[in-house]
Design an enzyme around this catalytic site. Structure first.
Site, short mmCIF file in Angstrom:
data_model
loop_
_atom_site.label_atom_id
_atom_site.label_comp_id
_atom_site.label_asym_id
_atom_site.label_seq_id
_atom_site.Cartn_x
_atom_site.Cartn_y
_atom_site.Cartn_z
N LYS A 11 3.36 13.63 -5.75
CA LYS A 11 2.45 12.69 -5.10
C LYS A 11 1.55 13.42 -4.07
O LYS A 11 1.83 14.58 -3.70
CB LYS A 11 3.27 11.58 -4.44
CG LYS A 11 4.05 10.74 -5.46
CD LYS A 11 4.78 9.58 -4.78
CE LYS A 11 5.54 8.73 -5.78
NZ LYS A 11 6.17 7.55 -5.13
N TYR A 51 0.98 0.95 -10.72
CA TYR A 51 1.97 0.26 -9.89
C TYR A 51 1.82 -1.26 -9.96
O TYR A 51 2.24 -1.96 -9.03
CB TYR A 51 1.88 0.76 -8.44
CG TYR A 51 2.44 2.16 -8.27
CD1 TYR A 51 3.82 2.39 -8.35
CD2 TYR A 51 1.62 3.24 -8.02
CE1 TYR A 51 4.35 3.67 -8.20
CE2 TYR A 51 2.14 4.53 -7.86
CZ TYR A 51 3.51 4.73 -7.95
OH TYR A 51 4.05 5.99 -7.81
N PHE A 59 3.59 -3.89 0.54
CA PHE A 59 3.16 -2.50 0.72
C PHE A 59 2.17 -2.05 -0.37
O PHE A 59 1.78 -0.88 -0.41
CB PHE A 59 4.36 -1.55 0.76
CG PHE A 59 5.23 -1.59 -0.46
CD1 PHE A 59 4.90 -0.89 -1.60
CD2 PHE A 59 6.41 -2.33 -0.47
CE1 PHE A 59 5.70 -0.92 -2.74
CE2 PHE A 59 7.22 -2.37 -1.60
CZ PHE A 59 6.86 -1.66 -2.73
N ARG A 104 13.73 14.45 -3.17
CA ARG A 104 13.27 13.60 -2.06
C ARG A 104 13.99 13.92 -0.76
O ARG A 104 13.40 13.84 0.32
CB ARG A 104 13.38 12.13 -2.44
CG ARG A 104 12.27 11.69 -3.39
CD ARG A 104 12.50 10.31 -3.94
NE ARG A 104 11.31 9.77 -4.62
CZ ARG A 104 11.34 8.69 -5.38
NH1 ARG A 104 12.47 8.03 -5.58
NH2 ARG A 104 10.23 8.26 -5.96
N ASN A 114 7.05 9.71 -0.60
CA ASN A 114 8.33 10.28 -1.03
C ASN A 114 8.20 11.38 -2.09
O ASN A 114 9.11 11.59 -2.89
CB ASN A 114 9.29 9.16 -1.45
CG ASN A 114 8.72 8.30 -2.55
OD1 ASN A 114 7.68 8.62 -3.11
ND2 ASN A 114 9.40 7.22 -2.86
N HIS A 117 7.27 11.04 -8.20
CA HIS A 117 7.52 9.86 -9.04
C HIS A 117 8.39 10.29 -10.21
O HIS A 117 8.24 11.40 -10.71
CB HIS A 117 6.19 9.31 -9.57
CG HIS A 117 6.36 8.33 -10.69
ND1 HIS A 117 6.69 7.02 -10.47
CD2 HIS A 117 6.30 8.48 -12.04
CE1 HIS A 117 6.80 6.39 -11.64
NE2 HIS A 117 6.56 7.26 -12.61
N GLU A 128 3.41 6.09 -19.41
CA GLU A 128 2.85 6.88 -18.31
C GLU A 128 2.39 8.26 -18.81
O GLU A 128 1.34 8.76 -18.40
CB GLU A 128 3.90 7.02 -17.20
CG GLU A 128 4.20 5.68 -16.52
CD GLU A 128 5.43 5.70 -15.63
OE1 GLU A 128 6.08 6.76 -15.48
OE2 GLU A 128 5.73 4.64 -15.06
P1 GDP Z 1 10.82 4.58 -7.16
O1 GDP Z 1 11.04 4.12 -8.59
O2 GDP Z 1 12.03 5.24 -6.55
O3 GDP Z 1 9.57 5.40 -6.99
O4 GDP Z 1 10.64 3.26 -6.28
P2 GDP Z 1 9.92 1.86 -6.56
O5 GDP Z 1 9.56 1.69 -8.01
O6 GDP Z 1 10.75 0.80 -5.91
O7 GDP Z 1 8.58 1.95 -5.69
C1 GDP Z 1 7.46 2.67 -6.18
C2 GDP Z 1 6.86 3.43 -5.02
O8 GDP Z 1 6.34 2.50 -4.06
C3 GDP Z 1 7.85 4.27 -4.19
O9 GDP Z 1 8.15 5.50 -4.79
C4 GDP Z 1 7.10 4.42 -2.88
O10 GDP Z 1 6.08 5.43 -2.97
C5 GDP Z 1 6.44 3.04 -2.75
N1 GDP Z 1 7.26 2.14 -1.93
C6 GDP Z 1 8.42 1.53 -2.24
N2 GDP Z 1 8.88 0.78 -1.22
C7 GDP Z 1 7.97 0.92 -0.21
C8 GDP Z 1 7.86 0.40 1.11
O11 GDP Z 1 8.71 -0.37 1.59
N3 GDP Z 1 6.76 0.79 1.84
C9 GDP Z 1 5.79 1.61 1.33
N4 GDP Z 1 4.74 1.93 2.09
N5 GDP Z 1 5.85 2.12 0.09
C10 GDP Z 1 6.93 1.79 -0.68
#
Ligand code: GDP
Length: 139
Positions: A11, A51, A59, A104, A114, A117, A128
């Site tokens: 990222k 997304y 968020f 991470r 983080n 992805h 993707e």
């Molecule tokens: P992943 O599959 O571990 O990447 O997590 P998710 O699919 O739940 O979320 C996708 C991405 O959204 C995450 O990797 C973060 O970059 C972002 N994200 C998730 N939760 C939050 C949050 O509470 N705040 C913010 N700013 N970004 C978030």
């Protein structure tokens, strides 16, 4: 049956902070073969589509702004049980919860920024990967 490919992005935070080499090293040391790879940048439309599942989350705007603010490294990776094994290698979404030895834990700075992805299913890995790479770019 699980397919053997997943899709990843380093990222914008990972690229900005100089961690392309460190993250790629952990990926290859983890037994993943690089099938396709490039430095690119998501448009707002790309990030909103990528997304879309999070479009109702509070968020979402912050996430789209973050993911489009600079270049990313996009890659297709290959390994037996790729999706599940790569999710284990990257660790929990929030680096505060990520296990020792994960990407991470080492490189993420917050739940939003983080570093990497990893696809969450074989179906999404295929979608993707195809979004970023033509068949002739997959080795
Ligand atoms: P992943 O599959 O571990 O990447 O997590 P998710 O699919 O739940 O979320 C996708 C991405 O959204 C995450 O990797 C973060 O970059 C972002 N994200 C998730 N939760 C939050 C949050 O509470 N705040 C913010 N700013 N970004 C978030």
């Amino acid at each position: 049956m699980a397919t053997n490919r997943t899709f990843t992005m380093i990222k914008p935070d990972g690229v900005e902070n100089g961690h392309i080499g460190g993250i790629l090293n952990m990926i290859t040391e983890g037994g993943f073969r690089i099938v396709s790879m490039k430095l690119t940048q998501l448009t707002v439309a790309d990030a909103q589509k990528f997304y879309a599942v999070h479009s109702e989350r509070p968020f979402f705007g912050e996430l789209v702004e973050f993911m489009t603010r600079g270049p990313i490294v996009a890659a297709i990776l290959e390994k037996d049980n790729a999706v599940e094994d790569f999710r284990a290698l990257i660790g929990a979404t929030n680096p505060a919860d990520a296990a020792e030895g994960t990407i991470r834990k080492k490189y993420a700075t917050s739940i939003g920024e983080n570093a990497v992805h990893g696809s969450d299913s074989d179906e999404n890995a295929a979608i993707e990967g195809a979004f970023h790479f033509a068949g002739r770019e997959q080795f």
